[in-house]
Write an enzyme that holds these catalytic residues in place. Structure first.
Site, PDB file in Angstrom:
ATOM      1  N   ARG A 178     -11.734 -16.987  42.466  1.00  0.00           N
ATOM      2  CA  ARG A 178     -12.228 -17.676  41.288  1.00  0.00           C
ATOM      3  C   ARG A 178     -12.299 -19.155  41.639  1.00  0.00           C
ATOM      4  O   ARG A 178     -11.455 -19.943  41.283  1.00  0.00           O
ATOM      5  CB  ARG A 178     -11.306 -17.441  40.079  1.00  0.00           C
ATOM      6  CG  ARG A 178     -11.228 -16.003  39.626  1.00  0.00           C
ATOM      7  CD  ARG A 178     -12.329 -15.561  38.665  1.00  0.00           C
ATOM      8  NE  ARG A 178     -13.582 -15.199  39.269  1.00  0.00           N
ATOM      9  CZ  ARG A 178     -14.478 -14.398  38.695  1.00  0.00           C
ATOM     10  NH1 ARG A 178     -14.247 -13.850  37.516  1.00  0.00           N
ATOM     11  NH2 ARG A 178     -15.627 -14.138  39.271  1.00  0.00           N
ATOM     12  N   PHE A 194     -20.963 -13.964  44.085  1.00  0.00           N
ATOM     13  CA  PHE A 194     -19.605 -13.509  44.391  1.00  0.00           C
ATOM     14  C   PHE A 194     -19.497 -11.988  44.403  1.00  0.00           C
ATOM     15  O   PHE A 194     -18.611 -11.435  45.032  1.00  0.00           O
ATOM     16  CB  PHE A 194     -18.584 -14.120  43.423  1.00  0.00           C
ATOM     17  CG  PHE A 194     -18.771 -13.710  41.984  1.00  0.00           C
ATOM     18  CD1 PHE A 194     -19.643 -14.399  41.165  1.00  0.00           C
ATOM     19  CD2 PHE A 194     -18.070 -12.643  41.457  1.00  0.00           C
ATOM     20  CE1 PHE A 194     -19.824 -14.022  39.839  1.00  0.00           C
ATOM     21  CE2 PHE A 194     -18.241 -12.253  40.127  1.00  0.00           C
ATOM     22  CZ  PHE A 194     -19.133 -12.948  39.325  1.00  0.00           C
ATOM     23  N   ASP A 215     -15.589 -14.974  22.084  1.00  0.00           N
ATOM     24  CA  ASP A 215     -15.485 -13.957  23.120  1.00  0.00           C
ATOM     25  C   ASP A 215     -14.034 -13.493  23.092  1.00  0.00           C
ATOM     26  O   ASP A 215     -13.126 -14.201  23.523  1.00  0.00           O
ATOM     27  CB  ASP A 215     -15.846 -14.551  24.491  1.00  0.00           C
ATOM     28  CG  ASP A 215     -15.750 -13.525  25.616  1.00  0.00           C
ATOM     29  OD1 ASP A 215     -15.122 -12.466  25.413  1.00  0.00           O
ATOM     30  OD2 ASP A 215     -16.304 -13.787  26.695  1.00  0.00           O
ATOM     31  N   TYR A 227     -25.982  12.267  18.572  1.00  0.00           N
ATOM     32  CA  TYR A 227     -26.790  11.083  18.875  1.00  0.00           C
ATOM     33  C   TYR A 227     -26.702  10.068  17.734  1.00  0.00           C
ATOM     34  O   TYR A 227     -26.488   8.885  17.949  1.00  0.00           O
ATOM     35  CB  TYR A 227     -28.239  11.504  19.121  1.00  0.00           C
ATOM     36  CG  TYR A 227     -29.099  10.385  19.633  1.00  0.00           C
ATOM     37  CD1 TYR A 227     -29.190  10.135  21.002  1.00  0.00           C
ATOM     38  CD2 TYR A 227     -29.814   9.578  18.763  1.00  0.00           C
ATOM     39  CE1 TYR A 227     -29.978   9.105  21.476  1.00  0.00           C
ATOM     40  CE2 TYR A 227     -30.597   8.549  19.237  1.00  0.00           C
ATOM     41  CZ  TYR A 227     -30.681   8.315  20.594  1.00  0.00           C
ATOM     42  OH  TYR A 227     -31.458   7.292  21.069  1.00  0.00           O
ATOM     43  N   LYS A 236     -11.359  -4.575  28.516  1.00  0.00           N
ATOM     44  CA  LYS A 236     -10.100  -5.305  28.383  1.00  0.00           C
ATOM     45  C   LYS A 236      -9.531  -5.084  26.981  1.00  0.00           C
ATOM     46  O   LYS A 236      -8.518  -4.423  26.833  1.00  0.00           O
ATOM     47  CB  LYS A 236     -10.319  -6.806  28.615  1.00  0.00           C
ATOM     48  CG  LYS A 236     -10.710  -7.153  30.042  1.00  0.00           C
ATOM     49  CD  LYS A 236     -12.162  -7.550  30.134  1.00  0.00           C
ATOM     50  CE  LYS A 236     -12.589  -7.851  31.540  1.00  0.00           C
ATOM     51  NZ  LYS A 236     -13.375  -9.060  31.610  1.00  0.00           N
ATOM     52  N   PHE A 262     -17.463 -18.234  31.244  1.00  0.00           N
ATOM     53  CA  PHE A 262     -17.171 -17.068  32.063  1.00  0.00           C
ATOM     54  C   PHE A 262     -18.440 -16.789  32.874  1.00  0.00           C
ATOM     55  O   PHE A 262     -19.540 -17.133  32.446  1.00  0.00           O
ATOM     56  CB  PHE A 262     -16.780 -15.872  31.172  1.00  0.00           C
ATOM     57  CG  PHE A 262     -16.427 -14.657  31.992  1.00  0.00           C
ATOM     58  CD1 PHE A 262     -15.289 -14.659  32.783  1.00  0.00           C
ATOM     59  CD2 PHE A 262     -17.242 -13.534  32.009  1.00  0.00           C
ATOM     60  CE1 PHE A 262     -14.978 -13.559  33.567  1.00  0.00           C
ATOM     61  CE2 PHE A 262     -16.932 -12.438  32.787  1.00  0.00           C
ATOM     62  CZ  PHE A 262     -15.804 -12.446  33.578  1.00  0.00           C
ATOM     63  N   THR A 263     -18.267 -16.165  34.037  1.00  0.00           N
ATOM     64  CA  THR A 263     -19.414 -15.996  34.966  1.00  0.00           C
ATOM     65  C   THR A 263     -20.630 -15.353  34.297  1.00  0.00           C
ATOM     66  O   THR A 263     -21.728 -15.908  34.331  1.00  0.00           O
ATOM     67  CB  THR A 263     -18.991 -15.117  36.156  1.00  0.00           C
ATOM     68  OG1 THR A 263     -18.362 -13.937  35.658  1.00  0.00           O
ATOM     69  CG2 THR A 263     -18.035 -15.852  37.084  1.00  0.00           C
TER      70      THR A 263
HETATM   71  C1  LIG Z   1     -14.759  -9.362  31.405  1.00  0.00           C
HETATM   72  C2  LIG Z   1     -15.234 -10.420  30.538  1.00  0.00           C
HETATM   73  C3  LIG Z   1     -16.552 -10.429  30.066  1.00  0.00           C
HETATM   74  C4  LIG Z   1     -17.576  -9.405  30.493  1.00  0.00           C
HETATM   75  O1  LIG Z   1     -17.216  -8.115  30.097  1.00  0.00           O
HETATM   76  P1  LIG Z   1     -17.671  -6.826  30.941  1.00  0.00           P
HETATM   77  O2  LIG Z   1     -17.221  -5.679  30.115  1.00  0.00           O
HETATM   78  O3  LIG Z   1     -17.020  -6.906  32.283  1.00  0.00           O
HETATM   79  O4  LIG Z   1     -19.154  -6.893  31.055  1.00  0.00           O
HETATM   80  C5  LIG Z   1     -16.919 -11.458  29.210  1.00  0.00           C
HETATM   81  N1  LIG Z   1     -16.053 -12.418  28.873  1.00  0.00           N
HETATM   82  C6  LIG Z   1     -14.784 -12.446  29.307  1.00  0.00           C
HETATM   83  C7  LIG Z   1     -13.860 -13.527  28.867  1.00  0.00           C
HETATM   84  C8  LIG Z   1     -14.332 -11.455  30.152  1.00  0.00           C
HETATM   85  O5  LIG Z   1     -13.063 -11.498  30.596  1.00  0.00           O
END
Ligand SMILES: *Cc1c(COP(=O)(O)O)cnc(C)c1O
Length: 481
Positions: free
Chosen positions: A388, A454, A222, A80, A265, A132-133
């Site tokens: 998109r 979406f 980001d 932990y 990613k 980003f969304t």
């Molecule tokens: C995917 C993504 C996110 C969000 O990440 P999650 O792990 O899916 O929550 C934020 N910013 C960008 C540019 C992304 O491609």
């Protein structure tokens, strides 16, 4: 993956890896595909995997893992607190980014939640190259606003600008001059997701950071799609040609105050987090982690994923690894261009993006061309892409529709997952669909959630266009799936 020259002159990307674990795929008949997309409310997020042949929805958490990543998962230290796994991860982040502090989160959007709760207030303005969304949803939920300051070229569909994700420094300066007191930080999105995975140049990143610091504000990156952006800096930016991926990464991170990312990613695993240089900033956000994510040494992630992420981050420094995605995307994009199919150019990261506006000009924006094209591509080939466009936007406060500046269908190429013949199949079915584009009609909502619609929204076709499409397919392909 290197640019290996073929004796016959053919120009195809060659994989520098071999496949050792495979997953069986099904391709269901076109009649079933038309049925399945309607069961899913014409929303590709709601399709079931058994009905999908090529899943090009996203690159999130679905990239192929390496043998070394899988091996590392076996040595995960499941305690932990004080976990050696966490130490290995933070050491790797410090090695790569030079950041001393790390706040783990269960994925990228959870890091965005922590950032937004710490810095965004009612009326705050966050300038960024493009939103980003989930980023925008977290900021607007707290009463903040997103100000997009990407160069005009960024939202032009066809272009030969190598860095369409660049900030417009003039626009950014104006936002500082006019509304500077409302800005807590500037957000740089490396490899702008929503405008086609288009990169920023190292020069632009450094200039944005310098300007932001001269106004006494924080710079946040980001870095979810940083790996593609690193590849493009190395291959497209003259002054970076002789820098290693490691050196480029260091140059970028040295200018950032905060770097957050989705490890679904960046790092080819699952999870996310926030890397920070300064202790004060770290302490400002720290208490939110145990409250919303988990204890400070795992933040909602499994230790196995953290081990895989550590190795994945190391592999991100290897050109042979990070070039595979961009080279496959370039192949798919260039082939579609040759066939006259409208796509976003130049090829970026993340995936190949079809331009729904030019693909089906007969579908007006209020009837969601990108969403309609997503349904049509699925029917034509069992290929799942992601809308998109306007469906991915949120309505204005007064309830009116916010029409997106671009209507794209993203066909993501998760890294090292598909073979070239599968990519060729996708190209073939898209070309078939393009030749039958007149048959495609629009969509309308039958169920519309008020937030992130979406993901869960359901739509139906505005006419019987899907039946016509199935008939045309049967006419041309007779027995074939
Ligand atoms: C995917 C993504 C996110 C969000 O990440 P999650 O792990 O899916 O929550 C934020 N910013 C960008 C540019 C992304 O491609």
């Amino acid at each position: 993956m290197s640019e290996i020259q073929f004796y016959t002159g053919e120009n195809i990307p060659l994989e520098l890896h071999k496949v050792r674990i495979v997953q069986k795929l099904d391709l269901v008949p076109v009649e079933r595909r038309a049925e399945a997309i309607n069961e899913a409310g014409n929303n590709t997020f709601l399709l079931k995997n058994k009905d999908i042949f090529l899943d090009m929805l996203t690159d999130s958490g679905v990239n192929a893992m390496s043998d070394r990543q899988l091996a590392a998962m076996m040595i995960a230290d499941d305690s932990y607190a004080g976990s050696a796994t966490f130490t290995r991860l933070t050491d790797k982040l410090e090695e790569i980014f030079g950041t001393k502090y790390f706040l783990p989160s269960h994925q990228g959007r959870a890091a965005e939640n922590i950032l937004a709760m710490t810095f965004v207030r009612k009326g705050s303005i966050i300038p960024m190259n493009y939103h980003f969304t989930t980023t925008k949803a977290h900021i607007t939920r707290l009463g903040g606003y997103v100000e997009e300051v990407v160069i005009d070229e960024g939202i032009k569909i066809t272009s030969d600008h190598p860095f369409k994700g660049n900030f417009d420094l003039g626009k950014l300066k104006r936002v500082f001059e006019e509304k500077g007191d409302r800005i807590p930080f500037v957000r740089i999105e490396a490899g702008t997701n929503l405008i086609g995975g288009q990169p920023l140049s190292l020069e632009n990143i450094e200039a944005v950071a310098d300007m932001t610091h001269s106004y006494g504000k924080l710079v946040v990156m980001d870095a979810s799609l940083l790996q593609d952006n690193l590849y493009f800096i190395k291959t497209r930016e003259e002054s970076a040609k002789n820098l290693s991926i490691r050196e480029i990464t260091k140059r970028i991170s040295a200018k950032m105050d905060i770097i957050y990312f989705s490890a679904r990613k960046l790092g080819f695993a699952r999870g996310g987090g926030i890397a920070i240089h300064d202790e004060k900033l770290y302490l400002k956000m720290r208490e939110l982690v145990p409250m919303f994510e988990g204890f400070l040494t795992y933040g909602g992630m499994s230790v196995r994923e953290m081990e895989a992420m550590t190795v994945g981050l190391e592999e991100t420094m290897d050109m042979d690894v990070i070039s595979q995605g961009p080279l496959f995307i370039k192949y798919m994009t260039d082939e579609l261009v040759k066939l006259g199919v409208p796509v976003v150019t130049p090829a970026g990261g993340l995936g190949c993006h079809l331009d729904a506006t030019r693909f089906i000009p007969q579908v007006k924006q209020e009837e969601y061309p990108a969403g309609a094209l997503a349904a049509a591509v699925y029917i034509a080939g069992g290929i799942r892409g992601m809308e998109r466009g306007t469906i991915s936007e949120q309505r204005e406060e007064d309830g009116s529709e916010h029409l997106a500046s671009v209507e794209l269908l993203r066909l993501a190429l998760p890294r090292r997952v598909f073979t070239l013949s599968q990519v060729k199949y996708a190209i073939d079915r898209i070309k078939w669909l393009y030749d039958h584009r007149d048959l495609i009609g629009g969509l309308r909502f039958t169920e519309e959630p008020s937030s992130l619609r979406f993901f869960f929204g359901r739509l139906s076709p505005t006419s019987a266009w899907q039946e016509k499409l199935v008939k045309a397919f049967r006419n041309d392909f007779k027995e074939s799936l």
